[in-house]
Design a protein around this motif. Structure first.
Motif, PDB file in Angstrom:
ATOM      1  N   GLY A 186     -31.667 -34.496  37.120  1.00  0.00           N
ATOM      2  CA  GLY A 186     -32.211 -35.645  37.824  1.00  0.00           C
ATOM      3  C   GLY A 186     -33.148 -35.227  38.937  1.00  0.00           C
ATOM      4  O   GLY A 186     -33.522 -34.052  39.060  1.00  0.00           O
ATOM      5  N   PRO A 187     -33.531 -36.183  39.790  1.00  0.00           N
ATOM      6  CA  PRO A 187     -34.505 -35.881  40.852  1.00  0.00           C
ATOM      7  C   PRO A 187     -33.967 -34.975  41.952  1.00  0.00           C
ATOM      8  O   PRO A 187     -34.731 -34.271  42.606  1.00  0.00           O
ATOM      9  CB  PRO A 187     -34.852 -37.273  41.407  1.00  0.00           C
ATOM     10  N   ARG A 188     -32.655 -34.998  42.181  1.00  0.00           N
ATOM     11  CA  ARG A 188     -32.082 -34.149  43.219  1.00  0.00           C
ATOM     12  C   ARG A 188     -31.914 -32.724  42.701  1.00  0.00           C
ATOM     13  O   ARG A 188     -31.433 -32.516  41.585  1.00  0.00           O
ATOM     14  CB  ARG A 188     -30.725 -34.705  43.655  1.00  0.00           C
ATOM     15  N   HIS A 189     -32.316 -31.752  43.507  1.00  0.00           N
ATOM     16  CA  HIS A 189     -32.238 -30.356  43.088  1.00  0.00           C
ATOM     17  C   HIS A 189     -31.003 -29.682  43.680  1.00  0.00           C
ATOM     18  O   HIS A 189     -30.736 -29.776  44.878  1.00  0.00           O
ATOM     19  CB  HIS A 189     -33.491 -29.588  43.526  1.00  0.00           C
ATOM     20  N   PHE A 190     -30.258 -28.999  42.816  1.00  0.00           N
ATOM     21  CA  PHE A 190     -29.096 -28.230  43.237  1.00  0.00           C
ATOM     22  C   PHE A 190     -29.384 -26.751  42.997  1.00  0.00           C
ATOM     23  O   PHE A 190     -29.575 -26.334  41.856  1.00  0.00           O
ATOM     24  CB  PHE A 190     -27.852 -28.626  42.432  1.00  0.00           C
ATOM     25  N   PHE A 227     -32.745 -32.334  26.617  1.00  0.00           N
ATOM     26  CA  PHE A 227     -33.995 -31.690  26.266  1.00  0.00           C
ATOM     27  C   PHE A 227     -35.205 -32.598  26.471  1.00  0.00           C
ATOM     28  O   PHE A 227     -36.320 -32.240  26.079  1.00  0.00           O
ATOM     29  CB  PHE A 227     -33.939 -31.196  24.815  1.00  0.00           C
ATOM     30  N   ALA A 228     -35.009 -33.770  27.082  1.00  0.00           N
ATOM     31  CA  ALA A 228     -36.153 -34.614  27.442  1.00  0.00           C
ATOM     32  C   ALA A 228     -36.949 -33.926  28.553  1.00  0.00           C
ATOM     33  O   ALA A 228     -36.376 -33.341  29.477  1.00  0.00           O
ATOM     34  CB  ALA A 228     -35.683 -35.982  27.905  1.00  0.00           C
ATOM     35  N   THR A 229     -38.264 -34.015  28.493  1.00  0.00           N
ATOM     36  CA  THR A 229     -39.091 -33.353  29.498  1.00  0.00           C
ATOM     37  C   THR A 229     -38.914 -33.955  30.885  1.00  0.00           C
ATOM     38  O   THR A 229     -39.228 -33.303  31.892  1.00  0.00           O
ATOM     39  CB  THR A 229     -40.580 -33.429  29.113  1.00  0.00           C
ATOM     40  N   THR A 230     -38.424 -35.179  30.962  1.00  0.00           N
ATOM     41  CA  THR A 230     -38.210 -35.837  32.246  1.00  0.00           C
ATOM     42  C   THR A 230     -36.880 -35.467  32.881  1.00  0.00           C
ATOM     43  O   THR A 230     -36.587 -35.892  33.997  1.00  0.00           O
ATOM     44  CB  THR A 230     -38.280 -37.361  32.051  1.00  0.00           C
ATOM     45  N   HIS A 231     -36.071 -34.674  32.182  1.00  0.00           N
ATOM     46  CA  HIS A 231     -34.763 -34.256  32.715  1.00  0.00           C
ATOM     47  C   HIS A 231     -34.538 -32.762  32.464  1.00  0.00           C
ATOM     48  O   HIS A 231     -33.427 -32.346  32.140  1.00  0.00           O
ATOM     49  CB  HIS A 231     -33.647 -35.071  32.069  1.00  0.00           C
ATOM     50  N   SER A 232     -35.576 -31.974  32.645  1.00  0.00           N
ATOM     51  CA  SER A 232     -35.540 -30.591  32.159  1.00  0.00           C
ATOM     52  C   SER A 232     -35.510 -29.527  33.245  1.00  0.00           C
ATOM     53  O   SER A 232     -35.676 -28.343  32.945  1.00  0.00           O
ATOM     54  CB  SER A 232     -36.761 -30.346  31.258  1.00  0.00           C
ATOM     55  N   ARG A 233     -35.291 -29.912  34.492  1.00  0.00           N
ATOM     56  CA  ARG A 233     -35.318 -28.916  35.566  1.00  0.00           C
ATOM     57  C   ARG A 233     -34.297 -27.806  35.328  1.00  0.00           C
ATOM     58  O   ARG A 233     -34.513 -26.649  35.713  1.00  0.00           O
ATOM     59  CB  ARG A 233     -35.070 -29.598  36.912  1.00  0.00           C
ATOM     60  N   LEU A 235     -44.421 -41.938  29.611  1.00  0.00           N
ATOM     61  CA  LEU A 235     -45.412 -41.768  30.671  1.00  0.00           C
ATOM     62  C   LEU A 235     -44.943 -42.409  31.965  1.00  0.00           C
ATOM     63  O   LEU A 235     -45.186 -41.894  33.057  1.00  0.00           O
ATOM     64  CB  LEU A 235     -46.746 -42.365  30.220  1.00  0.00           C
ATOM     65  N   LYS A 236     -44.269 -43.551  31.856  1.00  0.00           N
ATOM     66  CA  LYS A 236     -43.771 -44.239  33.041  1.00  0.00           C
ATOM     67  C   LYS A 236     -42.801 -43.364  33.816  1.00  0.00           C
ATOM     68  O   LYS A 236     -42.858 -43.281  35.049  1.00  0.00           O
ATOM     69  CB  LYS A 236     -43.076 -45.542  32.633  1.00  0.00           C
ATOM     70  N   HIS A 237     -41.911 -42.684  33.112  1.00  0.00           N
ATOM     71  CA  HIS A 237     -40.857 -41.933  33.784  1.00  0.00           C
ATOM     72  C   HIS A 237     -41.326 -40.578  34.313  1.00  0.00           C
ATOM     73  O   HIS A 237     -40.653 -39.990  35.165  1.00  0.00           O
ATOM     74  CB  HIS A 237     -39.659 -41.748  32.850  1.00  0.00           C
ATOM     75  N   CYS A 238     -42.467 -40.084  33.821  1.00  0.00           N
ATOM     76  CA  CYS A 238     -42.921 -38.782  34.312  1.00  0.00           C
ATOM     77  C   CYS A 238     -44.105 -38.893  35.267  1.00  0.00           C
ATOM     78  O   CYS A 238     -44.580 -37.883  35.791  1.00  0.00           O
ATOM     79  CB  CYS A 238     -43.266 -37.860  33.151  1.00  0.00           C
ATOM     80  N   ARG A 239     -44.552 -40.127  35.546  1.00  0.00           N
ATOM     81  CA  ARG A 239     -45.797 -40.281  36.308  1.00  0.00           C
ATOM     82  C   ARG A 239     -45.715 -39.751  37.735  1.00  0.00           C
ATOM     83  O   ARG A 239     -46.730 -39.382  38.323  1.00  0.00           O
ATOM     84  CB  ARG A 239     -46.217 -41.752  36.332  1.00  0.00           C
ATOM     85  N   ASP A 240     -44.516 -39.705  38.326  1.00  0.00           N
ATOM     86  CA  ASP A 240     -44.386 -39.234  39.702  1.00  0.00           C
ATOM     87  C   ASP A 240     -43.875 -37.799  39.792  1.00  0.00           C
ATOM     88  O   ASP A 240     -43.577 -37.312  40.886  1.00  0.00           O
ATOM     89  CB  ASP A 240     -43.443 -40.156  40.482  1.00  0.00           C
ATOM     90  N   MET A 241     -43.759 -37.114  38.655  1.00  0.00           N
ATOM     91  CA  MET A 241     -43.263 -35.744  38.662  1.00  0.00           C
ATOM     92  C   MET A 241     -44.382 -34.772  39.050  1.00  0.00           C
ATOM     93  O   MET A 241     -45.557 -35.025  38.753  1.00  0.00           O
ATOM     94  CB  MET A 241     -42.703 -35.390  37.282  1.00  0.00           C
ATOM     95  N   PRO A 242     -44.050 -33.668  39.724  1.00  0.00           N
ATOM     96  CA  PRO A 242     -45.075 -32.688  40.109  1.00  0.00           C
ATOM     97  C   PRO A 242     -45.866 -32.174  38.919  1.00  0.00           C
ATOM     98  O   PRO A 242     -47.069 -31.951  39.012  1.00  0.00           O
ATOM     99  CB  PRO A 242     -44.263 -31.572  40.773  1.00  0.00           C
ATOM    100  N   LEU A 243     -45.167 -31.959  37.797  1.00  0.00           N
ATOM    101  CA  LEU A 243     -45.827 -31.590  36.556  1.00  0.00           C
ATOM    102  C   LEU A 243     -45.389 -32.601  35.505  1.00  0.00           C
ATOM    103  O   LEU A 243     -44.234 -32.617  35.096  1.00  0.00           O
ATOM    104  CB  LEU A 243     -45.457 -30.175  36.116  1.00  0.00           C
ATOM    105  N   ALA A 244     -46.299 -33.464  35.100  1.00  0.00           N
ATOM    106  CA  ALA A 244     -45.970 -34.539  34.163  1.00  0.00           C
ATOM    107  C   ALA A 244     -46.179 -34.059  32.731  1.00  0.00           C
ATOM    108  O   ALA A 244     -47.308 -33.803  32.310  1.00  0.00           O
ATOM    109  CB  ALA A 244     -46.830 -35.765  34.442  1.00  0.00           C
TER     110      ALA A 244
END
Length: 330
Positions: free
Chosen positions: A17-21, A93-99, A143-152
Motif C-alpha cells: 500500500g501507500p505506507r512504506h515499512f 503482482f499488480a503494478t499499483t501494489h508492487s513496492r 490509470l486512475k490508481h497509478c496516476r499519483d505514484m512516483p513511477l506510474a
C-alpha cells in the motif's frame, strides 16, 4: 459437500500500500490475539500476504529488516496448522501494489520480472506445503490508481492479459489454483472471459459498504466522505449515498450475472470503510442469490497489519464473520 472457507486476510510483509515499512510490521502479542480470535470465531483459513516479510531463498534481497526466516515461518505455520487452520499464500503482482518487489517493481514485463515472479510462486508453494490456492492479487491496476505514484506503471490490453496468463500458468504448474481479486473481471468482463476460463481461477469480488438500501451510508455522515465525493471525477455526480459510487454500482450490476459464466467466488468483506452492515449484508446477498456450489467461501480483509493499534479492528473482523456465519450458514 466440501466445507466452505471462512478466511481472514493477514499480513507478514507490509509493502503493498501507500505506507512504506522498512522493518517488518509485526507484533507477536497481536499475532497471539489473532490466533485466539481465530479459534473462537471458527475461522478456518488464513490468507497470508507474505510479500517482503519472508526471506525467500530465491530472492532474499527483497526482504525487509527482521523479515521471517524460513525456519521461523515453518514454526508459525505448524502452530497455525495445529489449530486446524489452513494457511494460503498471497502476493500482489499488480503494478499499483508492487513496492514489496523492490527493484523488480520497475522491471515489469521483462525477462528478469518473469523469472522473479515464477521463482517466488514456486518457492511459496513448497513453503506452504502444497496449498490448494495461491493468491496473486491483481487489483486496481488502472490509470486512475497509478496516476499519483512516483513511477506510474499500468499494463493494458494484450500486455496485461499476457502477464496475467503467465502468472496463472505459474500457479497451475505448481498444482495449486490461482486466486485473484475481481478487478480484472469486473473492469473488462469480455476481455477476461476471452482469456481466462472459469475453471482456471477463483475470484474474490470485494465490496466494503452496504447492500440493503435501508443501510446505505449518507455522504454527509462523515467529513471524509464529504471531501472525497466532492473532488476529482465525483464532484459533478451529485451523489447522496456512498453506495451510489460507480465502483459499488458496478459491483451490484456485475457480480451475480458474471457467476452465470461459471466463475467461482470467495466474496470479500471488510471493516476498513467502517460500515457496520457490510459483512452481514454481503454474505446474505450471496447466500440468497448466488449458486451455493460456486461460493468457495467468504473472506474478511481488515487491511490492518499485525501490529499494536490494530487489535480492535482485527478482533471486530473475526466477530463479524462469526456472527454472519452463524446467522446465514447455521
Amino acid at each position: 459437500m466440501k466445507e466452505k472457507m471462512w478466511a481472514i486476510l493477514l499480513f507478514i510483509g507490509g509493502n503493498t500500500g501507500p505506507r512504506h515499512f522498512s522493518e517488518l510490521p509485526f507484533d507477536p502479542e497481536v499475532w497471539d490475539l489473532v490466533l485466539k480470535k481465530a479459534v473462537e470465531s471458527g475461522v478456518n483459513t488464513f490468507l497470508m500476504d507474505v510479500g517482503d516479510g519472508v526471506e525467500f531463498s530465491s530472492h532474499p534481497e527483497i526482504a525487509v529488516k527482521n523479515a521471517w526466516s524460513k525456519s521461523r515461518f515453518k514454526e508459525e505455520f505448524k502452530r497455525v496448522k495445529d489449530l486446524g487452520i489452513t494457511m494460503i499464500p498471497k502476493f500482489n503482482f499488480a503494478t499499483t501494489h508492487s513496492r514489496w518487489m523492490g527493484k523488480y517493481a520497475r522491471m515489469v514485463s521483462t525477462p528478469e520480472y518473469y523469472h522473479f515472479c515464477r521463482d517466488l510462486i514456486y518457492e511459496v508453494y513448497d513453503l506452504f506445503e502444497q496449498p490448494e490456492y495461491i493468491h496473486l492479487g491483481m487489483d486496481e491496476e488502472t490509470l486512475k490508481h497509478c496516476r499519483d505514484m512516483p513511477l506510474a506503471i499500468c499494463r493494458q490490453g494484450e500486455l496485461f492479459w499476457h502477464d496475467l496468463r503467465f502468472l496463472l500458468d505459474c500457479v497451475h504448474d505448481t498444482g495449486a489454483k490461482p486466486w485473484i481479486w475481481s478487478c480484472p473481471l469486473f473492469n473488462d468482463p469480455e476481455g477476461f472471459k476471452a482469456h481466462v476460463k472459469p475453471d482456471e481461477v477463483v475470484i474474490s469480488p470485494w465490496y466494503y459498504n452496504s447492500i440493503r438500501k435501508e443501510h446505505w451510508t449518507p455522504i454527509e455522515s462523515r467529513s471524509e466522505y464529504v471531501v472525497y465525493y466532492n473532488e476529482n471525477e465525483y464532484k459533478n455526480m451529485g451523489l447522496k449515498y456512498v453506495e451510489e459510487d460507480p465502483f459499488l454500482v458496478q459491483f451490484r450490476e456485475l457480480a451475480l450475472p458474471l457467476m452465470k459464466e461459471g466463475y467461482n467466488y470467495v466474496p470479500c468483506v471488510s471493516v476498513y470503510n467502517r460500515c457496520p452492515h457490510n459483512t452481514h449484508d454481503l454474505i446474505e446477498y450471496f447466500r440468497d442469490n448466488a449458486p451455493d456450489d460456486q461460493i468457495v467461501g467468504y473472506l474478511t480483509a481488515p487491511w490492518y497489519r499485525t501490529i499494536k493499534g490494530s487489535e480492535e479492528l482485527l478482533a471486530e473482523s473475526f466477530d463479524l464473520l462469526k456472527s454472519a456465519k452463524e446467522q446465514f450458514y447455521k
